[in-house]
Design an enzyme around this catalytic site. Structure first.
Site, short mmCIF file in Angstrom:
data_model
loop_
_atom_site.label_atom_id
_atom_site.label_comp_id
_atom_site.label_asym_id
_atom_site.label_seq_id
_atom_site.Cartn_x
_atom_site.Cartn_y
_atom_site.Cartn_z
N HIS A 211 103.64 82.08 26.04
CA HIS A 211 102.17 82.02 25.62
C HIS A 211 102.06 83.41 27.09
O HIS A 211 102.02 83.54 28.21
CB HIS A 211 100.82 81.08 26.57
N ASN A 213 98.25 85.98 28.65
CA ASN A 213 97.13 85.82 29.09
C ASN A 213 96.78 86.70 30.25
O ASN A 213 96.84 86.77 31.17
CB ASN A 213 96.04 84.52 28.85
N SER A 365 80.40 81.05 21.28
CA SER A 365 82.28 81.24 20.93
C SER A 365 82.78 81.01 19.22
O SER A 365 81.78 80.21 18.76
CB SER A 365 82.77 80.85 22.48
#
Length: 407
Positions: A211, A213, A365
């Site tokens: 992961h 970000n 969103s």
């Protein structure tokens, strides 16, 4: 199969990424009723801006140390950079010519998305990414690139979002709980946020999940004062313990951090261990990496270059591990353990993850993009406990007692 030395690998990755820009190839498209966006199947993840750029075939790539960013981009420079993106930028090109941080960060996350998608498509061997461009009624939009059921990856998503508008009351409460002092006007707080986010779930249980970000955030308070900060990180979640892989992963991230401050890696490594902890299980989600949030010093410029280095480290810290293990044989029992560990991944993302909570609390969103991080398959068995001296027990011990992997 040993992993290549980090320095040699970095040079190889830089050469591959800067060698060529791919020409955009459309293999199909679909219009979705009621949605102002288009989806395109892109062979090998090699997507460029169709009809936007004519004849552009080269792009200047930043070194992992962070290339010097010009004070402004003229039309040709900007078109050249955009020519290798997975889709046109969210912000129109004219708006990206500004040298402000929002423009520079959007270009960085678009480049990161394209580089990672190309690398994943190559290692998968024939996979296609769905490139889904979406708009947010409240302001902004994004580009979701998702590969499902490939040869190597069961699910791999690399999302870019560039949004603006007003924060919800829930989001404001979240920020205040982290120590932010925010002056709202009539309960409203204008914001701009942009970032690239990715979760990659492989089929083979001997290939870890990753992961990453990286994001930038700005808010404008009632008195006109602007606050800004950076956040992000990269972390690894293996199903089985392979020390060489984990050392390579952490060493590559450490090198990226050390270019900017010797304090960054130990500080952000501990932050990662603390953050990705499943409290109700008493164990970490994975073997960590780096994580940081709310960074607003030493300076905006220095932090941008740091984030740039971290983004450039994603491919070299992960792809060699995939190449090493993607053809490893595995048993049904090992696949079962992978499914159970994915269940833990889901638990963390839905219960604790700050990004998931912020996304769900933000008006307008896009739920599909927020929940892209969830695996295609997972499993929960009642009271499953592996033997302590098994390979499964070995990884559990590490997850309950984080290690220093580079010293």
């Amino acid at each position: 199969m040993a992993l290549p030395r980090v320095s040699a690998l970095r040079a190889s990755v830089r050469a591959q990424l800067s060698a060529q820009c791919y020409h955009r190839t459309f293999h199909g498209s679909s219009a979705r009723t009621g949605r102002n966006r288009a989806s395109v199947l892109v062979a090998g993840g090699a997507a460029l801006v169709a009809g936007l750029i004519a004849g552009a075939s080269r792009i200047q790539r930043a070194e992992m140390t962070g290339a010097r960013v010009p004070t402004a981009l003229d039309g040709k420079d900007l078109e050249s950079r955009c020519s290798c993106f997975m889709a046109p930028p969210v912000t129109p090109l004219e708006g990206l010519r500004s040298p402000d941080m929002k423009s520079r960060m959007e270009l960085l996350i678009m480049e990161t998305q394209a580089e990672v998608c190309r690398a994943l498509a190559e290692v998968d061997g024939g996979a296609s990414f769905i490139v889904d461009r979406w708009q947010r009624e409240e302001g902004g939009g994004g580009i979701s690139c998702v590969l499902q059921d490939g040869k190597v990856f069961e699910k791999a998503g690399v999302n870019v979002s560039v949004v603006h508008g007003f924060l919800s009351e829930e989001s404001i409460r979240q920020m205040k709980s982290r120590g932010k002092s925010l002056k709202t006007k009539d309960g409203k707080l204008p914001f701009s946020a942009m970032g690239v986010s990715s979760v990659i779930h492989p089929k083979n249980p001997h290939v870890p999940t990753i992961h990453f970000n990286y994001r930038y955030f700005e808010i404008e308070e009632a008195d006109g004062n602007k606050q800004w900060w950076f956040g992000g990180g990269t972390d690894l979640t293996p199903t089985y313990l392979n020390q060489e892989d984990i050392v390579h992963f952490h060493q590559t991230l450490k090198e990226a951090c050390d270019q900017h401050s010797p304090t960054f890696y130990p500080k952000f490594k501990k932050w990662c261990d603390d953050y990705f902890f499943i409290k109700h299980r008493g164990e970490s989600r994975g073997v960590g990496g780096i994580f940081f949030d709310d960074l607003d010093s030493p300076s905006k410029e220095e932090l941008f270059k740091f984030v740039q280095s971290c983004a450039k480290a994603v491919v070299p810290c992960y792809v060699p591990i995939v190449e090493k293990h993607k053809n490893d044989s595995f048993t049904p029992e090992e696949k079962l353990w992978q499914q159970l560990r994915r269940g833990r991944y889901v638990e963390f993302n839905l219960v604790y993850d700050r990004g998931t909570k912020f996304g769900l609390a933000t008006p307008g969103s896009r739920i599909e993009s927020i929940l892209m991080s969830l695996p295609l398959t997972a499993r929960w068995e009642y009271m499953y406990t592996p033997p302590a001296n098994s390979k499964e027990g070995e990884i559990l011990k590490v997850l309950r007692e984080p290690k220093d992997w580079v010293h």
